[in-house]
Design an enzyme around this catalytic site. Structure first.
Site, PDB file in Angstrom:
ATOM      1  N   CYS A 201      30.603  53.038 -16.592  1.00  0.00           N
ATOM      2  CA  CYS A 201      29.657  52.202 -15.855  1.00  0.00           C
ATOM      3  C   CYS A 201      30.382  50.924 -15.468  1.00  0.00           C
ATOM      4  O   CYS A 201      31.564  50.773 -15.765  1.00  0.00           O
ATOM      5  CB  CYS A 201      28.422  51.901 -16.690  1.00  0.00           C
ATOM      6  SG  CYS A 201      28.773  50.815 -18.043  1.00  0.00           S
TER       7      CYS A 201
ATOM      8  N   ASN B 158      16.176  46.587 -25.605  1.00  0.00           N
ATOM      9  CA  ASN B 158      17.133  47.349 -26.411  1.00  0.00           C
ATOM     10  C   ASN B 158      16.570  47.785 -27.759  1.00  0.00           C
ATOM     11  O   ASN B 158      17.194  48.574 -28.465  1.00  0.00           O
ATOM     12  CB  ASN B 158      18.431  46.556 -26.602  1.00  0.00           C
ATOM     13  CG  ASN B 158      19.239  46.511 -25.323  1.00  0.00           C
ATOM     14  OD1 ASN B 158      18.904  47.172 -24.342  1.00  0.00           O
ATOM     15  ND2 ASN B 158      20.308  45.716 -25.313  1.00  0.00           N
TER      16      ASN B 158
ATOM     17  N   ARG C 127      15.936  46.473 -14.301  1.00  0.00           N
ATOM     18  CA  ARG C 127      16.174  47.356 -15.432  1.00  0.00           C
ATOM     19  C   ARG C 127      15.932  46.622 -16.747  1.00  0.00           C
ATOM     20  O   ARG C 127      15.653  47.247 -17.765  1.00  0.00           O
ATOM     21  CB  ARG C 127      17.630  47.829 -15.435  1.00  0.00           C
ATOM     22  CG  ARG C 127      17.978  48.856 -14.389  1.00  0.00           C
ATOM     23  CD  ARG C 127      19.391  49.336 -14.633  1.00  0.00           C
ATOM     24  NE  ARG C 127      19.638  49.418 -16.062  1.00  0.00           N
ATOM     25  CZ  ARG C 127      20.746  49.003 -16.670  1.00  0.00           C
ATOM     26  NH1 ARG C 127      21.740  48.512 -15.974  1.00  0.00           N
ATOM     27  NH2 ARG C 127      20.882  49.111 -17.972  1.00  0.00           N
TER      28      ARG C 127
END
Ligand code: UD1
Length: 420
Positions: free
Chosen positions: A118, A23, A400
């Site tokens: 999502c 991130n 991911r």
């Protein structure tokens, strides 16, 4: 489709290294689109989200190089902006929305895909758009695309209704090349924001206050290139800390974990009986021989307990002594993993944003499905504490966000394999 098979495993023991933060790396790669010269970014984790961002940069005309061995990515931004980013690529990851601020600031026009909902909620982007509009952008939403244009961006005072991480990042990046001073109030305090600000300063931006709720940005004419090393991933570290506590007697050492970034996770694991110490950047986590006791958790923006660690701690609570609650205040729909844990025998009741958990003696392995990145990680934590074999499908979610998670867990003694 690939899956993980986790056999009943011993408690984790040994040492592993925490990778660079996903991130932090994503916005920093996006920000390198604003630089006039090459940016060399070190400790970029080898993750599918990162490679999608790399492809997005290439599709915009940028040049990138990836050195797998040293996990270093170099970016040379394009000289002229391409209006359209590739739809297929952009819609693969939400973080692609972070190209909006940089491309608007550098080329004064950008068109990208408006992210949809999502698995963990609707996740609007209104705060990103409000902030960019306040800096002088004209925003048009049409057919699922956002087009932002500006003759010039001008510094302004912005008050965020909620300290959104992504909105703070987009606004901070755009403000770095705006005319004059911007002040972003009630901004996010996450370490990834500070890392982005530090990167921008290292290539010539004038930013102060990152890591507090007010960031001041004095816009500069242009940004040069440079070299930068990404901070360690606090969520990966936290996930390994939780995995170490999945069974009594766990004892692991994490290299490259930052105690300061992990305070809320450390506090909760200590309340549950774990022993955690830091010796010169080596964090030791010991799980209590008598097993964990329950506690209550509420997710909040940093420095509160991270929503990205909620699922992993829910897994531990479902195996701990006593009753605990988890309140999720950041995302509206982030308990999908509870249903999977219940299939393992967990006693969890979810009502709206609260999960009430009664610890059980043992979870039992079964076939499970990862519903999102952190939910998948939580199922691994649960499987490491469970009896029997667990099979987890849809592991592309984990890929991911976790750099070689199976390999690192095997190093610590977990009996996990990846099968195609
Ligand atoms: C980032 C992280 C994600 C983490 C989250 C919260 C990245 C790539 N992802 O996501 O892993 O879980 O921070 O720590 O860094 N919101 C609005 N309007 C907006 C923006 C956000 O209402 O314009 C709401 C969201 O719906 C959500 C909350 O604010 O309920 C937090 O979102 P935000 O902090 O923006 O998270 P992300 O940047 O998407």
């Amino acid at each position: 489709m690939s899956k993980f098979i986790i056999e009943e495993s011993p408690c984790l023991k040994g040492k592993t290294r925490v990778s660079g933060s996903k991130n932090a790396a994503l916005p920093i790669l996006a920000a390198s689109l604003m630089a006039r010269k090459k940016c060399v970014i070190r400790d970029v984790p080898a993750l599918t989200d990162i490679f999608v961002m790399q492809n997005i940069i290439e599709s915009l005309g940028g040049k990138t190089e990836w050195d797998k061995k040293t996990e270093t990515m170099s970016v040379i931004a394009p000289d002229a902006g391409r209006l359209d980013a590739d739809y297929e690529l952009i819609s693969k990851i939400r973080a692609s929305f972070l190209i909006l601020g940089p491309l608007l600031a550098r080329f004064k026009k950008v068109r990208t895909v408006l992210p949809g909902g999502c698995a963990i909620g609707s996740r609007p982007v209104d705060l990103h758009l409000k902030g960019l509009a306040a800096l002088g952008a004209e925003i048009e939403l049409e057919h699922g695309y956002v087009t932002a244009t500006a003759k010039r961006l001008s510094g302004v005072e912005i008050y965020l209704d909620f300290p959104s991480v992504g909105a703070t990042e987009n606004i901070l990046m755009a403000a770095a090349l705006a005319d004059g001073q911007s002040v972003i109030r009630n901004c996010a305090l996450e370490p990834e924001i500070t890392d982005l600000a530090n990167f921008l300063v290292s290539i010539g931006a004038d930013i102060s206050g990152a890591g507090t709720d007010t960031i001041t940005v004095n816009g500069v004419e242009s940004l040069r290139g440079g070299e930068y090393t990404i901070i360690p991933d606090r969520i990966e570290a936290g996930t390994f800390m939780a995995a170490a506590c999945a069974r009594p007697g766990g004892d692991i050492v994490l290299e490259n974990a930052v105690t300061e970034h992990l305070r809320p996770v450390i506090a909760k694991l200590r309340e549950m009986g774990a022993e955690i110490s830091d010796n010169n950047g080596m964090m030791r986590v010991q799980s209590p021989d008598a097993g964990l006791r329950s506690t209550d958790i509420k997710t909040l923006p940093y420095p509160g307990f991270p929503t990205d660690m909620q699922a992993q701690l829910l897994a531990l609570l479902s195996m701990a002594r006593g009753r605990g609650t988890v309140v999720e205040t950041v995302f509206e729909n982030r308990f999908m993993h509870a249903a999977e844990m219940k299939r393992m025998g967990a006693d969890i009741k979810v009502e709206s944003r609260t999960a009430a958990v009664n610890g059980v003696d043992r979870l039992t392995g079964c076939h499970l499905k990862a519903t999102d990145l952190r939910a998948g990680a939580a199922l691994i934590v649960a499987a490491l504490g469970a009896s029997g074999q667990t099979e987890i499908s849809d592991i592309y979610h984990m890929e991911r966000g976790y750099d070689r998670i199976d390999e690192k867990l095997r190093q610590l003694g977990a009996r996990i394999i990846r099968v195609e």
